[in-house]
Design a protein around this motif. Sequence first.
Motif, PDB file in Angstrom:
ATOM      1  N   VAL A  63       0.830  -1.198   0.000  1.00  0.00           N
ATOM      2  CA  VAL A  63       0.000   0.000   0.000  1.00  0.00           C
ATOM      3  C   VAL A  63       0.868   1.253   0.000  1.00  0.00           C
ATOM      4  CG1 VAL A  63      -0.261   0.042   2.514  1.00  0.00           C
ATOM      5  CG2 VAL A  63      -2.014   1.066   1.093  1.00  0.00           C
ATOM      6  N   THR A  64       0.430   2.270  -0.727  1.00  0.00           N
ATOM      7  CA  THR A  64       1.180   3.518  -0.800  1.00  0.00           C
ATOM      8  C   THR A  64       0.790   4.443   0.350  1.00  0.00           C
ATOM      9  OG1 THR A  64      -0.461   4.673  -2.147  1.00  0.00           O
ATOM     10  CG2 THR A  64       1.222   3.375  -3.330  1.00  0.00           C
ATOM     11  N   VAL A  65       1.666   5.384   0.631  1.00  0.00           N
ATOM     12  CA  VAL A  65       1.385   6.377   1.668  1.00  0.00           C
ATOM     13  C   VAL A  65       0.157   7.195   1.271  1.00  0.00           C
ATOM     14  CG1 VAL A  65       2.273   8.435   2.834  1.00  0.00           C
ATOM     15  CG2 VAL A  65       3.773   6.485   2.445  1.00  0.00           C
ATOM     16  N   GLY A  66       0.046   7.506  -0.004  1.00  0.00           N
ATOM     17  CA  GLY A  66      -1.118   8.262  -0.488  1.00  0.00           C
ATOM     18  C   GLY A  66      -2.415   7.519  -0.249  1.00  0.00           C
ATOM     19  N   ALA A  67      -2.410   6.212  -0.476  1.00  0.00           N
ATOM     20  CA  ALA A  67      -3.608   5.408  -0.237  1.00  0.00           C
ATOM     21  C   ALA A  67      -3.928   5.364   1.257  1.00  0.00           C
ATOM     22  CB  ALA A  67      -3.436   3.998  -0.787  1.00  0.00           C
ATOM     23  N   LEU A  68      -2.896   5.210   2.089  1.00  0.00           N
ATOM     24  CA  LEU A  68      -3.124   5.207   3.538  1.00  0.00           C
ATOM     25  C   LEU A  68      -3.735   6.536   3.987  1.00  0.00           C
ATOM     26  CD1 LEU A  68       0.043   3.439   4.983  1.00  0.00           C
ATOM     27  CD2 LEU A  68      -2.283   2.536   4.841  1.00  0.00           C
ATOM     28  N   GLU A  69      -3.251   7.641   3.422  1.00  0.00           N
ATOM     29  CA  GLU A  69      -3.816   8.948   3.760  1.00  0.00           C
ATOM     30  C   GLU A  69      -5.281   9.044   3.335  1.00  0.00           C
ATOM     31  OE1 GLU A  69      -0.099  12.049   3.714  1.00  0.00           O
ATOM     32  OE2 GLU A  69      -0.964  11.481   1.780  1.00  0.00           O
ATOM     33  N   ALA A  70      -5.605   8.535   2.162  1.00  0.00           N
ATOM     34  CA  ALA A  70      -6.986   8.569   1.677  1.00  0.00           C
ATOM     35  C   ALA A  70      -7.889   7.697   2.547  1.00  0.00           C
ATOM     36  CB  ALA A  70      -7.042   8.105   0.218  1.00  0.00           C
ATOM     37  N   PHE A  71      -7.409   6.499   2.907  1.00  0.00           N
ATOM     38  CA  PHE A  71      -8.185   5.620   3.789  1.00  0.00           C
ATOM     39  C   PHE A  71      -8.405   6.287   5.143  1.00  0.00           C
ATOM     40  CE2 PHE A  71      -6.214   1.758   1.475  1.00  0.00           C
ATOM     41  CZ  PHE A  71      -7.261   1.699   0.571  1.00  0.00           C
ATOM     42  N   ALA A  72      -7.344   6.848   5.707  1.00  0.00           N
ATOM     43  CA  ALA A  72      -7.423   7.480   7.023  1.00  0.00           C
ATOM     44  C   ALA A  72      -8.411   8.645   7.005  1.00  0.00           C
ATOM     45  CB  ALA A  72      -6.043   7.939   7.473  1.00  0.00           C
ATOM     46  N   SER A  73      -8.357   9.446   5.970  1.00  0.00           N
ATOM     47  CA  SER A  73      -9.261  10.588   5.861  1.00  0.00           C
ATOM     48  C   SER A  73     -10.711  10.108   5.782  1.00  0.00           C
ATOM     49  CB  SER A  73      -8.906  11.404   4.626  1.00  0.00           C
ATOM     50  OG  SER A  73      -9.821  12.451   4.442  1.00  0.00           O
ATOM     51  N   THR A  74     -10.959   9.116   4.961  1.00  0.00           N
ATOM     52  CA  THR A  74     -12.314   8.594   4.797  1.00  0.00           C
ATOM     53  C   THR A  74     -12.826   7.957   6.087  1.00  0.00           C
ATOM     54  OG1 THR A  74     -11.921   8.213   2.444  1.00  0.00           O
ATOM     55  CG2 THR A  74     -13.746   6.999   3.449  1.00  0.00           C
ATOM     56  N   LEU A  75     -11.957   7.236   6.777  1.00  0.00           N
ATOM     57  CA  LEU A  75     -12.352   6.548   8.011  1.00  0.00           C
ATOM     58  C   LEU A  75     -12.258   7.447   9.244  1.00  0.00           C
ATOM     59  CD1 LEU A  75     -10.579   3.152   7.289  1.00  0.00           C
ATOM     60  CD2 LEU A  75     -13.050   3.601   7.232  1.00  0.00           C
ATOM     61  N   GLU A  76     -11.766   8.663   9.043  1.00  0.00           N
ATOM     62  CA  GLU A  76     -11.633   9.651  10.122  1.00  0.00           C
ATOM     63  C   GLU A  76     -10.752   9.131  11.264  1.00  0.00           C
ATOM     64  OE1 GLU A  76     -15.831  10.279  10.853  1.00  0.00           O
ATOM     65  OE2 GLU A  76     -15.815  12.031   9.530  1.00  0.00           O
TER      66      GLU A  76
END
Length: 88
Positions: free
Chosen positions: A46-59
């Motif tokens: 997983v990329t850092v960008g994807a982790l950031e997107a997941f984290a943002s969506t999951l709050e």
Amino acid sequence: MDVRQRIGWNLRRLRVAKGLSQERLALEAEIDRSYVGRVERGSENVTVGALEAFASTLEVDVSAFFAELDPGAPRPLALRAGRKPKAH
């Protein structure tokens, strides 16, 4: 359990806790649904960008994906299949 598996386990745990399907998470995070599945299975780097997107969506903070796991904890349950009924 390697880091990819830990991230996948935590992603699934957090996603299910929010009541989101893989498809809904992917749509809201603007990521391909099949990629979400591969990350959850621990088969994707997983990329850092994807982790950031997941984290943002999951709050949650990105660090939540690296949380230590209880070795005796059961795998997060799957959500009920099918679409949610329309609200009237």
